[in-house]
Structures are given as C-alpha cells and as structure tokens.
Design an enzyme around this catalytic site. Sequence first.
Site, short mmCIF file in Angstrom:
data_model
loop_
_atom_site.label_atom_id
_atom_site.label_comp_id
_atom_site.label_asym_id
_atom_site.label_seq_id
_atom_site.Cartn_x
_atom_site.Cartn_y
_atom_site.Cartn_z
CD GLU A 156 9.65 -3.40 8.92
OE1 GLU A 156 9.08 -4.30 8.27
OE2 GLU A 156 9.10 -2.34 9.26
CG HIS A 213 7.82 -6.17 5.43
ND1 HIS A 213 7.82 -4.80 5.36
CD2 HIS A 213 7.78 -6.62 4.15
CE1 HIS A 213 7.77 -4.42 4.09
NE2 HIS A 213 7.75 -5.51 3.33
CD GLU A 224 4.73 -7.51 8.79
OE1 GLU A 224 5.85 -7.32 9.30
OE2 GLU A 224 4.07 -6.62 8.25
#
Length: 560
Positions: A389, A452, A519
Amino acid sequence: MEPPRPSPGPSGTPGTPTTRPKQAEITPAGGLNLRESPSSSGAKLATIPQGTLITLLEEQAGWYKTTFADQTGWVAAEYLTLVDPSGSDNQPDKPAEPKTRQGVITAANGLNLRDNPSSSGEKLVTIPKDATIQILAEQSGWYQTTYETKTGWISAEYVSLIPSEASDPPPASPPAPKKGKSTAANGLNLRATPAAAGEKITTVPGGTLFEIIEEENGWYKISFDSHTGWVSGEYVEIVENTDEDKADDAKADEPAVNPNPPSEETLPEITIDLSVNGTVYILGGSGVISSTAQSIIEGKAFSKYKENLRDFPPLPAEIKKEEPPEEEEPDDPEEPAPPVDTEYDPSREVPVDPFIDIPEYALAGKVIMLDPGHGGPDPGASGPSKTHEKDNTLPIALALKDILTQAGAEVLMTREDDSSPCTASKYTELEDLKARVALANSCNADLFISIHNDAFTNPAVNGTTVFYSAANPKNVESLHLAGSIRTSVIDIIKTTDRGVKPGNLYVLNNTKIPAILLEIAFISNPYEEARLQNQTFRENAAAGIFRGIYAYFTTPIPKD
C-alpha cells in the site's frame, strides 16, 4: 500559495500616494485568505470571496493590509485587481471588465443542464426553479453555467437575467407544487438529510407518487407514510408536462397529469382475479385477499406494519392455471457460463485532464495538506502480487501535489519519500499517527487529505470508500468534503461506489481542520491491485481528488 508580489514600477512609487489606487477586487475563484501577518505562514483569519471589493490600508513586501468581516489582516497583492476610484489615468486605458452575469431559473420543474448548446445535448443534471446561476458564456440562445461541479449549457428562454445593479435577485413567486415518482426498482431510501450519508428513515417503494416539498443539491424533500425526509433526485421522475428544454423533457403531445393526489387513474392498472374461489398466490401460499391487501400489492397503499415493507416478487397480470409437470426426461444440463473476464487491460486507463472547466489558479491562496498513508517501516496492506500500500499512496499524493500546485494552492505533505514522519526514539504505529496529526494541526492548512488503499479477506470485494469523523471539530465541513471527493473520484476512475462513511480513525478524530481519509481501491482485489500499479490510474485518481477539492470550495455546504 501566496508568493511575494513584484515591487511596483515607477508609476506606483511611494512618493505618489495621491495616484495610487485605494481599492482592489479579489480575483481567485476560491477566494483569498486574510492572514494575521504579511506572510503565507501567518494565521488565517478569514477567506474573502471572489469579486469582493476591499479597501487597501497599507502595503508591505507584496502584501496589502485590509479589513473584512470586522477583521483586519493582510492579503497577497498578486491575487488582487487594483481599482482607481478617482478615475485617473494611472491604470491602462481599457473598458471596465463587466461582472459575471447572473440569472434565475424560471422553469417550473427545473431546467436541464446539457453538455452542448442544443436540446439534443446529453443531460448532465437538472437545475431547480429559482436557483441563481452565473452565466459564463452565451451561444445561439443558450447560456453556459456551472451547477453541482458540472459545467454545461441551459436554454436562455427559461432564465431571467438579474440586473447588474441589483445586489439580490428579484423576489420569486412561490413555486408551483410538483410531483415525482420513484423509479428505483427496489425502492428508494428516505433519509433524514439531503446526503447519501444521511440516516435512513424508511424505504419508498418503486413507482410511488409523492409531492415534492423542497429541493436541495439534487435531493427532494417529501412526505411518505407519516415521515418527512429526503430522496435522491437521481431516482425520481417528475410527472408533470414541461417544454422540451425543461426538466424531464416531457413531450407536448403526452396527456396532462392529473394534479390531484395519486389515485387509481394515475397508476398503472393491474387486473387481478378476486372473485370468490379465485386463486391468488401470496408469498407462496393461496387464498382470497381483501381489498386492502390488493391495494398494498398494487402499490396504492402501504402496510402499517414495518416488517411488511419489504420487496416482494412482482405479481403477474393474470393468474394462469398451473400445468402438471411433464414426464419427459430432462435435457442435458447446460454448460456453465464462462467466468467474467477479470484480466486487467492497461490500455483501458485513459488519461484525464484534471483542469477541464476549472479556471486558472482556481485554488490560489489555499493550503492543502496531503497524507500518503503508511511508509517507512509500515508497508500498509499487501496485495496478491506482493505489492504494498505504501508504494501506491505516495505516487498518487505526488501526482495530486503537482495538480494542486498548478491550480495555485500551497501543498504540504506528511511524507515525500518512503519514510515515516515519526520522530520518536522508538517507532510505533501510534507515534506515526500522532506525528501526522501534529503536522496537520500546526500548519494552518485549509484541508487534510489522507490517501490509502483498502483490503479485505475476500479478494472479490472492491470499490472506493471515503471516511470522515463526527468527532472532528469541523465534521460538517469534513462530510461535505468527503461527498465532493467521492463523487469526483468515482466519476473518473469508475470504481464501485462504497459511499461516504463515518470512521473512528485517529488522524480524522484528532485533526482540527476539515479532514477525510480516502480508500481509493482494494489492493486485496487482483484486478484493482493491477490498476493501482498503473501510473495513468494513479494520475486519474489524483485528478478526481483535485476536482472534489475544487467542488468543496465552490459549492455551499448542505444544511441539515
């Protein structure tokens, strides 16, 4: 970003105070920060809207001292247009630049915003009656304007221009009541506030007619089953005839809609055999039903028992006699359909221009802090191909920084390489989060954007989610920011919309400025993991975030 302004030329030397303009107009589309001291690091006192005429009290190193909303501070001279009230010849001799024209929508049921100046243009959104719009351009009887972050064209025939001398639009006559019909097959959520994150009150069944009480930002306020709330206008069909360029593009030769409340004549007629001993199948059983039950089945009434308000299979127009099963041997079973192609094709990622329909330096004077998630000893979530990530969030944040800088914003980052902002002697995840919050709360930024990737044990789960925190002191602004970014990002990268959700996240709970956590996609999903590795996808995601930030600054915060 508020860089120093070059020193004035000979015509503006300190020895000629009588010829120096004493007033100026704010030029950035997103407004200009009024700061406590003549520096971009000075504490922000207020934001002065675009077009505001201010009095210049003092000049110092490319900054002007002025007063706005009972607060005295400094603004960057670079983003001002000087005005000479005396009418002297110190300024270049050019005609006065007219203010942007404004108009009021007069179409009773709203006016379609189209992608080109033609009634055959694609409908982008419906602007409600009495809405005030800014006119950007005019062409062949059409006006160009922007509404809900979408720029397009509206028919000038249904726009009443506001005289430039008037400070307020003329009082509008009360709007004629209009009715709508739910088009959502599985029902439409009635929410407490005009937002997808609003609390769900109940579900309005598909095909239900209702009177529209109010409209706000693409949501309709209605009453249903003794409840009053908001439904998304995207799933509402206006059932009233209008001209071709009005909302819903109703044809003139269609029959007029009965203005009375819904009745049997305004709903599709379904013939059901209710004679004695007639067989009616309800939830798998059979029996004779009452007229009340029939009305509920046909959508003309609603059960007072909430547990009955669920989706049922549609009834057939007639009940056919059940045929006995045939005794023939069954055919060979069909071969299962081939699985859906999930092979990633990078050529499908088409670069997007982030600045379409956005003015130059639209975010001048704004300070944005970007937070690429994880980094250093913390890799974040990992994908099936062993990607991490932290290696996705940083390139997206850097691409976003470039776009924001081009738009005139000052950009700060919690990290610009594979490191952690944590300065504690011993690294922990909590110390890392504390360091990010400390940076956000010490820099006088306008927004905090944390980037993220999502992950889940089921690799099929996919999509985009935006989180905000109700514990944040700027929670209303944070929710508005989350909604703006969600709309723009999904519109560009075409991921599954997982919505705006409240989140109990440290960086959102403890920052003191509007803050969201995005996200972008699921790194645990093989297809989305591959997309996250593609630089075009990363830049498109950054473009979506930028357009959401611009929408946040240029659209009003929805009221509860």
